[in-house]
Write a protein that holds these residues in place. Structure first.
Motif, PDB file in Angstrom:
ATOM      1  N   ARG A  83     -28.419  27.119 -73.022  1.00 47.86           N
ATOM      2  CA  ARG A  83     -29.042  28.306 -73.604  1.00 47.86           C
ATOM      3  C   ARG A  83     -29.470  28.012 -75.046  1.00 47.86           C
ATOM      4  N   SER A  84     -29.925  26.772 -75.253  1.00 47.25           N
ATOM      5  CA  SER A  84     -30.275  26.314 -76.592  1.00 47.25           C
ATOM      6  C   SER A  84     -31.623  25.604 -76.601  1.00 47.25           C
ATOM      7  N   ILE A  85     -32.263  25.592 -77.780  1.00 50.87           N
ATOM      8  CA  ILE A  85     -33.483  24.826 -77.998  1.00 50.87           C
ATOM      9  C   ILE A  85     -33.311  23.993 -79.268  1.00 50.87           C
ATOM     10  N   VAL A  86     -34.086  22.928 -79.376  1.00 47.74           N
ATOM     11  CA  VAL A  86     -33.978  21.992 -80.495  1.00 47.74           C
ATOM     12  C   VAL A  86     -35.080  22.263 -81.514  1.00 47.74           C
ATOM     13  N   LEU A  87     -34.712  22.212 -82.792  1.00 49.08           N
ATOM     14  CA  LEU A  87     -35.662  22.379 -83.887  1.00 49.08           C
ATOM     15  C   LEU A  87     -35.580  21.184 -84.830  1.00 49.08           C
ATOM     16  N   PHE A  88     -36.723  20.795 -85.388  1.00 50.19           N
ATOM     17  CA  PHE A  88     -36.786  19.788 -86.448  1.00 50.19           C
ATOM     18  C   PHE A  88     -37.600  20.360 -87.597  1.00 50.19           C
ATOM     19  N   ASP A  89     -37.239  19.996 -88.836  1.00 50.13           N
ATOM     20  CA  ASP A  89     -37.957  20.493 -90.004  1.00 50.13           C
ATOM     21  C   ASP A  89     -39.435  20.105 -89.970  1.00 50.13           C
ATOM     22  N   LEU A 121     -29.423  17.089 -75.166  1.00 52.39           N
ATOM     23  CA  LEU A 121     -30.530  18.018 -75.350  1.00 52.39           C
ATOM     24  C   LEU A 121     -31.472  17.526 -76.445  1.00 52.39           C
ATOM     25  N   VAL A 122     -30.896  17.034 -77.534  1.00 47.65           N
ATOM     26  CA  VAL A 122     -31.700  16.498 -78.635  1.00 47.65           C
ATOM     27  C   VAL A 122     -32.466  15.263 -78.175  1.00 47.65           C
ATOM     28  N   ASP A 123     -31.812  14.371 -77.442  1.00 50.59           N
ATOM     29  CA  ASP A 123     -32.470  13.159 -76.948  1.00 50.59           C
ATOM     30  C   ASP A 123     -33.637  13.502 -76.029  1.00 50.59           C
ATOM     31  N   TYR A 177     -41.209  14.695 -77.220  1.00 53.14           N
ATOM     32  CA  TYR A 177     -42.088  14.520 -78.373  1.00 53.14           C
ATOM     33  C   TYR A 177     -42.886  13.226 -78.266  1.00 53.14           C
ATOM     34  N   GLU A 178     -42.232  12.149 -77.924  1.00 49.50           N
ATOM     35  CA  GLU A 178     -42.913  10.861 -77.805  1.00 49.50           C
ATOM     36  C   GLU A 178     -43.989  10.894 -76.724  1.00 49.50           C
ATOM     37  N   GLN A 179     -43.733  11.651 -75.666  1.00 52.53           N
ATOM     38  CA  GLN A 179     -44.689  11.721 -74.564  1.00 52.53           C
ATOM     39  C   GLN A 179     -45.893  12.602 -74.891  1.00 52.53           C
ATOM     40  N   HIS A 180     -45.719  13.554 -75.788  1.00 54.18           N
ATOM     41  CA  HIS A 180     -46.781  14.502 -76.069  1.00 54.18           C
ATOM     42  C   HIS A 180     -47.516  14.257 -77.389  1.00 54.18           C
ATOM     43  N   LYS A 181     -46.953  13.484 -78.296  1.00 50.87           N
ATOM     44  CA  LYS A 181     -47.558  13.362 -79.616  1.00 50.87           C
ATOM     45  C   LYS A 181     -48.878  12.603 -79.562  1.00 50.87           C
ATOM     46  N   SER A 182     -49.689  12.866 -80.569  1.00 50.32           N
ATOM     47  CA  SER A 182     -50.971  12.187 -80.688  1.00 50.32           C
ATOM     48  C   SER A 182     -50.774  10.753 -81.153  1.00 50.32           C
ATOM     49  N   GLU A 183     -51.728   9.905 -80.819  1.00 52.66           N
ATOM     50  CA  GLU A 183     -51.671   8.515 -81.278  1.00 52.66           C
ATOM     51  C   GLU A 183     -51.777   8.423 -82.790  1.00 52.66           C
ATOM     52  N   LEU A 184     -52.364   9.448 -83.408  1.00 52.55           N
ATOM     53  CA  LEU A 184     -52.520   9.454 -84.858  1.00 52.55           C
ATOM     54  C   LEU A 184     -51.277   9.918 -85.590  1.00 52.55           C
ATOM     55  N   ASP A 185     -50.344  10.468 -84.845  1.00 51.65           N
ATOM     56  CA  ASP A 185     -49.141  10.988 -85.467  1.00 51.65           C
ATOM     57  C   ASP A 185     -48.085   9.896 -85.573  1.00 51.65           C
ATOM     58  N   VAL A 186     -47.616   9.654 -86.791  1.00 51.84           N
ATOM     59  CA  VAL A 186     -46.684   8.543 -87.036  1.00 51.84           C
ATOM     60  C   VAL A 186     -45.253   9.033 -87.262  1.00 51.84           C
ATOM     61  N   LEU A 187     -45.017  10.325 -87.121  1.00 53.87           N
ATOM     62  CA  LEU A 187     -43.671  10.846 -87.345  1.00 53.87           C
ATOM     63  C   LEU A 187     -42.697  10.269 -86.325  1.00 53.87           C
ATOM     64  N   CYS A 188     -41.578   9.750 -86.821  1.00 50.84           N
ATOM     65  CA  CYS A 188     -40.529   9.211 -85.944  1.00 50.84           C
ATOM     66  C   CYS A 188     -39.303  10.116 -86.059  1.00 50.84           C
ATOM     67  N   LEU A 189     -38.948  10.766 -84.957  1.00 50.15           N
ATOM     68  CA  LEU A 189     -37.829  11.695 -84.980  1.00 50.15           C
ATOM     69  C   LEU A 189     -36.477  11.009 -85.093  1.00 50.15           C
ATOM     70  N   GLN A 190     -36.443   9.721 -84.842  1.00 49.56           N
ATOM     71  CA  GLN A 190     -35.176   8.998 -84.973  1.00 49.56           C
ATOM     72  C   GLN A 190     -34.656   9.047 -86.403  1.00 49.56           C
TER      73      GLN A 190
END
Length: 262
Positions: free
Chosen positions: A120-126, A200-202, A208-221
């Motif tokens: 019953r949870s969702i993940v958020l990142f800043d 859940l976080v993983d 995110y990795e599957q949906h992000k744009s090729e131009l997006d360089v943000l690494c959630l790790q």
């Protein structure tokens, strides 16, 4: 003048048990003495509404996430929670009704009370913007396990920026206002140690990795996550009775539900 409050509590219950629920609420609102003592009787009425009459609150939470740094056609990617209420208690001082929230089962008729918090949870990142839309439905399940009635009962949009900025500590909580007399309690956790929560976080990172744009360089790790969990529903008894009356639905078991939300 003879006072009801001077009667033995058993006699008082016998008398007031003959009133309809609206009148019991009116009596309980008179003062703290009546509120405390009649909360038990009112709670029994609500529990009967849930267990015998089949009235429930269904919560549909849809979170759509996308990165701030790059908008692309592949975003947002969604996370959906379908939750069902289970009556927990009535506050004897405020008369607020409290319902625990659990994931709904595959049949869509019962709550999975053994579910973990991660369900019953969702993940958020800043650095990941997430729009959180909540829609609530008030429904009745008939005795033969059919959805007999459902109507939309409230909605809210949660601002993830406000939630994250107000919850800098490891644990925080808040209320999402769904309407007059109707709120959903949530908790925000930044210190994530539970194994299911880490999974859940993983999963979110994988999405995110599957949906992000090729131009997006943000690494959630390299980013610290937060987990938003939905735990309880708080409603006033007046709100509850109003939902059971709007709209009135035929008791004919052969008819289809009035709305197809569920």
């Amino acid at each position: 003048m003879y006072k009801l409050s001077s009667l033995p509590i058993e006699i008082l219950y016998k008398i007031l048990d003959n009133l309809d629920t609206n009148d019991i609420i009116t009596m309980a609102r008179l003062n703290s003495w009546f509120s405390y003592r009649l909360s038990t009787l009112l709670g029994e009425r609500i529990e009967h509404n849930v267990k015998s009459d089949g009235w429930r609150i269904h919560i549909d939470i849809l979170a759509k996430s996308y990165p701030f740094s790059q908008a692309s056609s592949s975003f947002p990617f969604p996370t959906e929670l379908l939750l069902l209420s289970e009556f927990s208690r009535i506050n004897p001082y405020t008369l607020t009704l409290e319902f625990n929230l659990y994931p709904i089962d595959d049949d869509g008729l019962d709550a999975i009370v053994s579910a973990t918090q991660s369900q019953r949870s969702i993940v958020l990142f800043d650095k990941i913007k997430t729009n959180v839309d909540i829609v609530a439905y008030f429904a009745q399940i008939s005795t033969n396990r059919r959805l007999q009635h459902v109507n939309q009962a409230g909605a809210a949009i949660m601002n993830d920026r406000n939630i994250l900025s107000s919850g800098k500590e490891e644990e925080s909580s808040g209320l999402a206002v769904m309407g007059t007399g109707f709120k959903i309690q949530y908790n925000l956790t930044r210190k994530i140690q539970d194994k299911d929560m880490l999974k859940l976080v993983d999963q979110f990172k994988l999405d995110y990795e599957q949906h992000k744009s090729e131009l997006d360089v943000l690494c959630l790790q390299d980013e610290s996550p937060a987990v938003l969990s939905f735990h309880k529903v708080h409603v006033s008894p007046e709100w509850w009775l109003k939902q059971m009356k709007i709209p009135s639905f035929s008791s004919n078991e052969q008819q289809e539900p009035q709305h197809g939300y569920w």
